[in-house]
Design a protein around this motif. Sequence first.
Motif, short mmCIF file in Angstrom:
data_model
loop_
_atom_site.label_atom_id
_atom_site.label_comp_id
_atom_site.label_asym_id
_atom_site.label_seq_id
_atom_site.Cartn_x
_atom_site.Cartn_y
_atom_site.Cartn_z
N HIS A 56 9.97 27.20 36.59
CA HIS A 56 10.10 28.62 36.88
C HIS A 56 10.85 29.31 35.75
O HIS A 56 11.93 28.90 35.39
N THR A 57 10.23 30.35 35.22
CA THR A 57 10.88 31.09 34.14
C THR A 57 11.20 32.49 34.64
O THR A 57 10.30 33.20 35.10
N LEU A 58 12.46 32.84 34.55
CA LEU A 58 12.89 34.16 35.00
C LEU A 58 13.65 34.82 33.86
O LEU A 58 14.66 34.29 33.38
N ILE A 59 13.12 35.94 33.40
CA ILE A 59 13.74 36.62 32.27
C ILE A 59 14.03 38.07 32.65
O ILE A 59 13.15 38.77 33.17
N ILE A 60 15.25 38.49 32.40
CA ILE A 60 15.61 39.88 32.66
C ILE A 60 16.14 40.47 31.36
O ILE A 60 17.13 39.99 30.80
N VAL A 61 15.42 41.46 30.86
CA VAL A 61 15.86 42.13 29.64
C VAL A 61 16.38 43.49 30.06
O VAL A 61 15.64 44.36 30.51
N HIS B 79 16.05 38.32 42.22
CA HIS B 79 14.78 38.44 41.51
C HIS B 79 13.81 37.29 41.71
O HIS B 79 12.62 37.42 41.42
N PHE B 80 14.31 36.15 42.16
CA PHE B 80 13.48 34.95 42.22
C PHE B 80 12.27 35.13 43.15
O PHE B 80 12.41 35.37 44.33
N LYS C 10 1.85 34.38 35.87
CA LYS C 10 2.81 35.06 35.01
C LYS C 10 2.75 36.56 35.30
O LYS C 10 1.65 37.12 35.35
N ARG C 11 3.90 37.15 35.45
CA ARG C 11 3.91 38.56 35.78
C ARG C 11 5.12 39.26 35.17
O ARG C 11 6.20 38.67 35.12
N ALA C 12 4.90 40.48 34.73
CA ALA C 12 5.99 41.27 34.16
C ALA C 12 6.02 42.63 34.83
O ALA C 12 4.98 43.15 35.24
N LEU D 105 9.01 38.30 34.65
CA LEU D 105 9.67 39.00 33.56
C LEU D 105 10.05 40.41 34.01
O LEU D 105 9.18 41.17 34.45
N TYR D 106 11.31 40.73 33.89
CA TYR D 106 11.78 42.06 34.27
C TYR D 106 12.21 42.80 33.01
O TYR D 106 13.13 42.38 32.33
N VAL D 107 11.50 43.88 32.70
CA VAL D 107 11.80 44.65 31.51
C VAL D 107 12.38 45.99 31.96
O VAL D 107 11.68 46.82 32.53
N ARG D 108 13.67 46.15 31.71
CA ARG D 108 14.35 47.35 32.18
C ARG D 108 14.06 48.55 31.27
O ARG D 108 13.39 48.42 30.24
N LYS D 109 14.66 49.68 31.62
CA LYS D 109 14.43 50.94 30.92
C LYS D 109 14.58 50.78 29.39
O LYS D 109 15.59 50.25 28.91
#
Lengths: 247, 467
Positions: free
Chosen positions: B218-223, B164-165, B278-280, B252-256
């Motif tokens: 760097h901020t990486l978030i996976i929900v 994801h990076f 910043k991006r989601a 930012l990764y926002v899953r189903k």
Amino acid sequence: MADSLISIKGLSAGVDGETILHGINLNIKRGETHVLMGPNGAGKSTLGNVLMGNPVYELEEGSILFDGEDITHESADKRALRGMFLSFQNPLEVPGLTVDAFIRNALRVKNGKPVKFMQYNRELTETMKILGIDPSYADRDLNVGFSGGEKKKAEILQLLMLKPSFAILDETDSGLDVDAVKTVSLGIKEYQKREDGALLIITHNAKILESLKVDYTHILVKGKIVASGDASLVEKISKEGFEEYIA
Amino acid sequence: MADIDFESMEREAYDFVDEESEENFYRFKEGLTEEIVLKLSEEKHDPEWMREFRLKSLKIYEELEVPDWGPSIEGLDMDNIASYVRSKSNMVDSWDDVPEDIKNTFEKLGIPQAERESLAGVGAQYDSELVYHNVREDVAKSGVVYTDMESALTGEYADMVKEHFMKLVPPTDHKFAALHGAVWSGGSFVYVPKGVHVDIPLQSYFRLNAKGAGQYEHTLIIVDEGADLHFIEGCSAPKYNVANLHAGCVELYVRKNAKLRYSTIENWSKNMYNLNTKRAICEEGGIIEWISGSFGSHESYLYPTSVLKGDNSHAEFTGVTFAGKGQNLDTGAKMIHIGKNTSSFIDTKSICKSGGVSTYRSSVYIAKSAEGSKASVNCGSLMLDSISRSDTIPAVDIRTDKADVGHEAKIGRISDEAVFYLMSRGISESEARALIVSGFANPVSKELPLEYAAEMNNLIKLEMEGG
């Protein structure tokens, strides 16, 4: 007139270079209720605004004493802290500032310390009840989306919460239906009962005064007080209008 | 709105400077070269792919032009910016073990106290590296991962990080994304497993204390699917008379059917160039909510982007920007609708005073595939005097006729009559103005947790007082 709470001497004022008030003299003592009547454009609201220190108006001559002290050139907030209050003819909308937060901020400034939460809440709830204001209005943005009547009731709510010693009510009854006028009048009566304050009620009609104790009545025409009398003058105006005074 | 206690506020709350001694701090020499990037990579024990990634990003950086469509960044000379400054001590998970001088800084900012009272986990970055990281035990037990990016690169989730990076914000995106790819350091990695709801927020606090330095966290978030998280990011820096640069990157990764709320209070000093990306991206039914308070900085380019890839996904952006003297803040949001029946909502407030320039810039793109989508843009500007400037540049690009897009812009001045109204109740002129401005910004502050809303109101009050 050292015992006057408010003493206006030879006051002339205007806006944009045009003189509206010409040499107003008026003394109001603690506990007295004065009524200021007059035709449209006579300068009634100007007088209310000048007394409160609205910087839009230019003071040309004269002085204003409050409790014996010269406040002629003081800013509105300082006048308010001395105990003056103006109920606005057209209360302003302030998005994002709730009625509750506004009153609490004003009380905090007035008392120089944060309000006591429980006591304040009780008083606010009770006062809103007297004025028939829905409790949810405490959390609504100040005057935003309020009807004409609701705005005026919110002004009287502030009057009762802030407990000024001298309040100017600028056409608090204008544009209200019969029931709203009654409620507002009830609120003013409550103020008279609770506080040993002085009132200057600016109005067009006598309806709001019916159940109120009125000590003096003044007629303002073209920026001058052309007649003063007791409460009976209100009735006379109600019947005959201002014709006699418009020369 | 919370009661604002103006009296108890301290002006010096953010601007204090804690000198960094050579003895306790390790600092790269200023400038950006392959040698420096390699040294950084070595210093950080990067996996090989990351070293390559950094070098590739540096090449891209060298090839790309500085953006010329926004505020001028001529005053930023990369030869004078140190890309890496860190304390000589290592990251710890107990405040007691944080070096005294750094701990003092964070204590003045109220970070440890906030953690005790209202947060599920805290990361604190000082200059280029995280100095503290901790997650509440119950939250960690539910499988939530919250760690510094460096550990994440080699830890249990290394593959996930690699996958994801900088995929959402590739180094080719723009010059400062490339810069970030080359010299990024610090930041947080968060993974919330399927179905886990984190009930109280996680927070990262970034403090750029060093003079003439860059911060590139760097901020990486996976929900993951059906999960729910509120992440709060706070930033501040003391004032120096030389340029500092912040070019962070947030992915930012926002899953189903997952939901992520990302709240930021940025309070940079007025010598900072804030060029943050910043991006989601939202999968089907995913929800991203941005809450953003932008204060300080000399110049800012900041447009959080939401990519609504999955059907029925939803994005909201609520932001306030305050530009005072000598500031040019170019901020807004981007919404990209790809999935069917996606919806986005932008609500921004910008305030300018004392000659500050505040530009609202947004773009809403609705692809042909995004049938049945809805977008609404609402931007308001408040100018506090006649020497300040406010611009609104909204772009809308709709490629399907089955979309519903609304736009409303309002630019106004503070009303003297309203100021008089509040003054007639005993409130001073400056406080009356602050109340009106706070009220204007209230749609944003009411979305923040109480302490942050109070902090934002304090910042507004400070900006109102400052020349």
